[in-house]
Write an enzyme that holds these catalytic residues in place. Structure first.
Site, PDB file in Angstrom:
ATOM      1  N   GLU A   1     -18.228  -4.017  54.635  1.00 25.01           N
ATOM      2  CA  GLU A   1     -17.289  -4.285  53.555  1.00 25.01           C
ATOM      3  C   GLU A   1     -16.646  -2.984  53.097  1.00 25.01           C
ATOM      4  OE1 GLU A   1     -16.620  -7.508  52.908  1.00 25.01           O
ATOM      5  OE2 GLU A   1     -18.028  -7.666  54.579  1.00 25.01           O
TER       6      GLU A   1
ATOM      7  N   LYS B   1     -36.953 -16.987  49.328  1.00 27.75           N
ATOM      8  CA  LYS B   1     -35.576 -17.121  49.832  1.00 27.75           C
ATOM      9  C   LYS B   1     -34.691 -17.996  48.937  1.00 27.75           C
ATOM     10  CE  LYS B   1     -37.197 -14.770  53.177  1.00 27.75           C
ATOM     11  NZ  LYS B   1     -37.594 -15.022  54.515  1.00 27.75           N
TER      12      LYS B   1
ATOM     13  N   ASP C   1     -36.070  -7.642  54.729  1.00 22.54           N
ATOM     14  CA  ASP C   1     -35.605  -8.977  55.080  1.00 22.54           C
ATOM     15  C   ASP C   1     -34.393  -9.306  54.209  1.00 22.54           C
ATOM     16  OD1 ASP C   1     -35.177 -11.600  55.664  1.00 22.54           O
ATOM     17  OD2 ASP C   1     -37.226 -12.263  55.277  1.00 22.54           O
TER      18      ASP C   1
ATOM     19  N   HIS D   1      -9.260  -1.319  46.854  1.00 24.27           N
ATOM     20  CA  HIS D   1      -9.449  -2.121  48.063  1.00 24.27           C
ATOM     21  C   HIS D   1      -8.260  -1.978  48.998  1.00 24.27           C
ATOM     22  CE1 HIS D   1     -13.002  -4.102  46.410  1.00 24.27           C
ATOM     23  NE2 HIS D   1     -13.241  -4.508  47.630  1.00 24.27           N
TER      24      HIS D   1
END
Lengths: 396, 396, 396, 396
Positions: D94, D224, D298, D389
């Protein structure tokens, strides 16, 4: 500005405070109000008790709201404290409500009644403490644990019926948020816990010099507000009501079958999860509020007590297992509004007035709620819901 | 089982339904109940109106709960419908409550009053539709949009005051959950919307053959339940109350300064966020419930109406901007319990009885709530909270 | 302080910006880092592409993370864009994960595949606007509606692929929070929507003088954060994956029966509701993350994309209907990291690279997720879960 | 059905399992995949380590995702385990992300660094137990407490590094949901806790005959998945990062003043509360994910680890106190993906590889996150966000 305090007219207060809770003082206030009203206050003034009774329950007393009570029942309860049949006073102005609960009571009576269990019981006051940095908050958490005996002693010195069970601690930023959990006997306990916790905090402040500031409440109790922490950690009574409903009984009383009812419930569970509800059931607040108003509970606690978790099973034989868990049911059989005139009568009707009765009352409330859940759920499935409102209700 | 319906004693019902809402029928029920009670029901029977008045509001009527009313005020409101001073009837049994709100009213009167704004107004019924698969649900969503005119016509044919504004749609699995949003005039509108939505659904079912099943409610309204969807999308009135409080006024009335109050609020906001509250303020449910009971609103809606969003600013000059947004305030000035004896009197006291008054009432409720927020918030900061309960309250 | 900028050593940057994305610049940074490390950066430096490729994707580039990819499949998809068998690259370091998803793919292949449907598609930027009071916020909400055409024109002038669908509006206090909803073609669209919304806001600010202040984001998008508003109103793709699993197939592949699996699911649904999850399923984040890393999606969006709603039915014939709805799946087949070396290869493996492929990719992700849900769910019921980790996993 | 396993082509698996984690097996799979792809898998095959290294981390290994790493820093940390300057490897695609974090690191370096504190540390496995009725669940809760020593012994017999701290218990319906809380040394601990809890449950099942059924997970861990219970009760590390930012430093580095930044934050807090976010900050998931991918954590745990609580103060002297609390940061310095080739190098760069380093890593992650929060927050206020950006990013 205060020099100009006279620019508005205060509600009349008697010259001597001893005259405050009298018929005269109440009448004087109604007169004052009536002069500013489009109507009168005749019915508000038609109370049947000595105003001295409400000292401690209300200030600037001027009369009463008369809320209609319907009598539902018999409710058959298989509880640990409540056992047998009860006739339940429900104070409401919502057409259909009593009839619907009554129908549910009939169904579950046919099914052998509602099994009720109080699974936990704890009332909170939730002070927060601010420190120079997060490390101070963390260290204070350990300090609290080490000084638990002295803190408990300070808290319990202020009350004969409250016991400090434990202190939940939640750290964030440079704060430690706590929940002081108490058992509170037959009182709801908000005030008892406030007083005890303030005493505990005074001891803490005197013995810990790292505290930068302290607030007796910071949205962690969470009094008069729905919250996940109450659902998880209980506020007041945590009560479960369960019933097993054979398919043929459901069909005969409600004109729906258990499989349809079960399928509708699954769709509702997903709907509620997506909508972000704090109650995946139907309308427990209706039964709770009606009982709260009738029996002198604090109806503002409906904010917390309306949280609920419904869990249902369709058994292989077609039986419908149905349960509701109310994680924050705040009830009292003593103190607060329980001793008022009509409120006490309604508690006596349930055999729940006074000492040693609060869990019995919690069980009756939970059992009532379950009856209303099944009744409304059945009506939705049977598509009778709107038509029953048409027949019985008012708001057309 | 039903053949054995006689094995329990039903609450007495008169032979002729025309005799149901009479003093005799009510007395007969009290007699029945008293025989099963530890006490009597004298006070419950001391109502001052003709029982015929409560037909449509309650079933199996046997009397009333008398809930004490305290008179608070004057509340100074700078609203769009409510303007000027109001004396507010608050029905409660919780000691300190009226005094605390009264104190807040005094403060905000000194500050020039409470500005109130109804920013949205919509009541829902929320049917869900089940399809063979997710594609059916998605396609139905488009179909609803294309057939909006006919659906609106079907809905509005059932009501003179309700208007179907739009239909929110939420897809999940093989379901489409909807919210039919209505304006409902001066009624709260739960029943009106139920009837209109059922009619709309009947039209839909007759014209769309892809629907596998349909439920008039599936936890998306969310009637009598707190939910994020109501906070986001409004249920009933969405009202904002705002005030600007100079530091010196706060000090003189509340004995705290604006900076301390503001800091306490920030700590509470974080606490509430962590606790998962649906209300980051203090206790709006207290004021709302007391006004709801007094004025014949459905107090079970406290479940939804207790949601709130407080937003505060400490201005560079020390002024404290304070606001509360109530996203799901459910009130009526017509229908439901508003026409009952004491309830109507209390509405008249506020100039809020009947047609065209519902937004005025919403504004008064919101303004009252803001007064209570500032008052309790100040008491916590001033550490007067417990001591004031000791002085005025009952629950020791 | 900036005069003292030299007191710490900056990460090396080439003298000419044109030299920034070169092997030399990357090597120089690794050298700089290695001097400060306990080890070297040999593997980090072992990338196989021209660093010029990552200009626009990363700053101060020094090498790569090599994340292992396992190949799962075939996944059988019955989608609208994705049809047939797919071999799915999953980038992960969690032992058992690929094997578990692979097992689920085998099961659902036997069952005829996974039906997938994109039910909604919208990406947001969410500016907030502050006014003098709540009335300003409310009036601005109407103003937005009236000026929608001009606002849309201003927004869409900045983009060839984005379309402004509508603007959600949420009022609180003296603010109006909005969500500008766009369709964004094959890009994820966070940047496109940012640029378009800024242009729209510039037009708004130029044409509305009531706005006191404005922020391009105020926690309503909610980019990189789980939220109820995203679950309700969609962010990115809203995708449903469904399957129908016969009992005998489940038994043969998973060694559990559908009834046991269903009962475990119901218990999980209640658990999740009480725990306050944003996903009532098992572990969709595992499959999503592995696919996101492999295919160049922004893995930080797992924050939003891990929300899910599982809905299951046990049919009378023993079939298990199982579905998952992912309300905020943020994927791209174009732009962002999709054109990087390995990432593009993995997209090509799925036939999902470039224009017109984003919904196909969304369907493959959702189908993969469903396979993992069934596989883990079955393992828990079969109590094989821990033992399979022992056999395959690493973390003992 | 399995007899028909040949109807689809499985991913190639070597004849001997010992040949599975070899270059040949990986190449064979890439070849298999390439035949089904629109492109090749050259870059995926360009890994720099011996495939034997990934046994235990992935199944059906075929290559790697190469995720670009940018080097940010120096990050100045004033932690209990992490002290001094760190250069932070961030794996992302990104554009702008590394530059933005880098800018925040520069700011907070100027301000004296980021103070970090690990305030809690606990990893869960969360079995649920089903009973005949609610009473069974309640009684089992007491039984667990009474048998804690034996349960702990059974659990800890399976692990050298895990310690069973306590068991949280949550009752609903006829279930008891639990959270077995462990300290897990330097491992993240999901597998360790799974194994220990299964052993504990086997002891429980052997010694308590009232349990009707049992599931090792029922959505209470919540692995999760974002959840309120994790925010309240911690999952992994609960870490706080704090900084104090003088107004002049903020102005010079970020071109905004502290008061504007603070006001924007308050508007965001209300926005987030209404939107139902699990993170009232800006974008902590960005920094966490980039560090997780780089260091072998993870990344699917971003679902939980992206929860955050920001708390800010504008001090009377204009200083800005800023803090973030991450209640469920799941990190490891040992086990899982930490030993992989590039991942280990990145951990070594931070001095966080291996035993005794996990809290240091947690502190570095939290400090990094705080830098990113300030940077994005400042950009929004300065309205530089979109333009930066445009300058650096790719997605136009």
């Amino acid at each position: 500005m205060t020099e100009d305090g006279d620019r508005f007219e205060r509600v009349p207060v008697p010259r001597h405070s001893g005259d405050d809770y009298t018929s005269e003082a109440a009448a004087r206030r109604r007169e004052f109000a009536s002069e500013r009203s489009e109507g009168g206050l005749e019915h508000v003034g038609s109370y049947s008790f000595d105003p001295a009774l409400v000292a401690g329950n209300v200030e600037q007393f001027m009369g009463v709201a008369q809320v209609p009570i319907g009598l539902a029942g018999p409710l058959l309860v298989d509880g640990e404290e409540a056992n047998g049949e009860f006739y339940v006073p429900m104070a409401t102005a919502e057409g259909t409500l009593v009839a619907s609960y009554n129908r549910g009571m009939r169904l579950l009576h046919e099914c052998g009644g509602v099994r009720t269990t109080v699974v936990d019981d704890r009332m909170q006051r939730a002070p927060s403490f601010v420190f120079e940095s997060a490390r101070g908050a963390r260290d204070f958490s350990s300090w609290l644990e080490e000084n638990m005996d002295a803190i408990r002693a300070a808290a319990e010195a202020t009350t004969s019926s409250g016991k400090l069970l434990d202190i939940d601690r939640f750290a964030a930023s440079r704060m430690l948020y706590t929940r002081f959990n108490y058992s509170t006997g037959d009182a709801a306990g908000q005030n008892l816990t406030g007083k005890a916790t303030l005493a505990a905090c005074e001891w803490i402040l005197a013995n810990n010099s790292t505290i930068e500031s302290f607030f007796l409440e910071s949205n962690f109790a969470t009094d008069k507000k729905a919250s996940q922490v109450n659902t998880l950690r209980t506020r007041g009574k945590r009560v479960v009501a369960e019933a097993l409903i054979p398919d043929d009984v459901l069909r005969s009383v409600m004109r729906v079958d258990t499989e349809s009812l079960y399928r509708a419930r699954q769709v509702s569970h997903l709907g509620g999860f997506m909508a972000g509800v704090n109650n995946n059931g139907s309308h427990s607040a209706n039964g709770i509020t009606a009982l709260f108003i009738a029996t002198g509970q604090d109806a503002a606690n409906v904010a917390e007590s309306s949280a609920a978790m419904v869990y249902a099973e369709l058994r292989p034989n077609g039986d419908y297992y149905y349960s509701i868990t109310i994680p924050a049911l705040i009830v009292a059989s003593h103190g607060g509004g329980t001793g008022l005139a009509t409120q006490r009568e309604c508690l006596e009707l349930l055999g729940c007035y006074g000492r040693g009765k609060v869990r019995k009352l919690a069980e009756i409330v939970a059992a009532t709620v379950l009856c209303g859940e099944i009744s409304l759920g059945s009506a939705i499935v049977a598509q009778e819901w709107v038509s029953s409102h048409d027949r019985l209700g008012r708001n057309r």
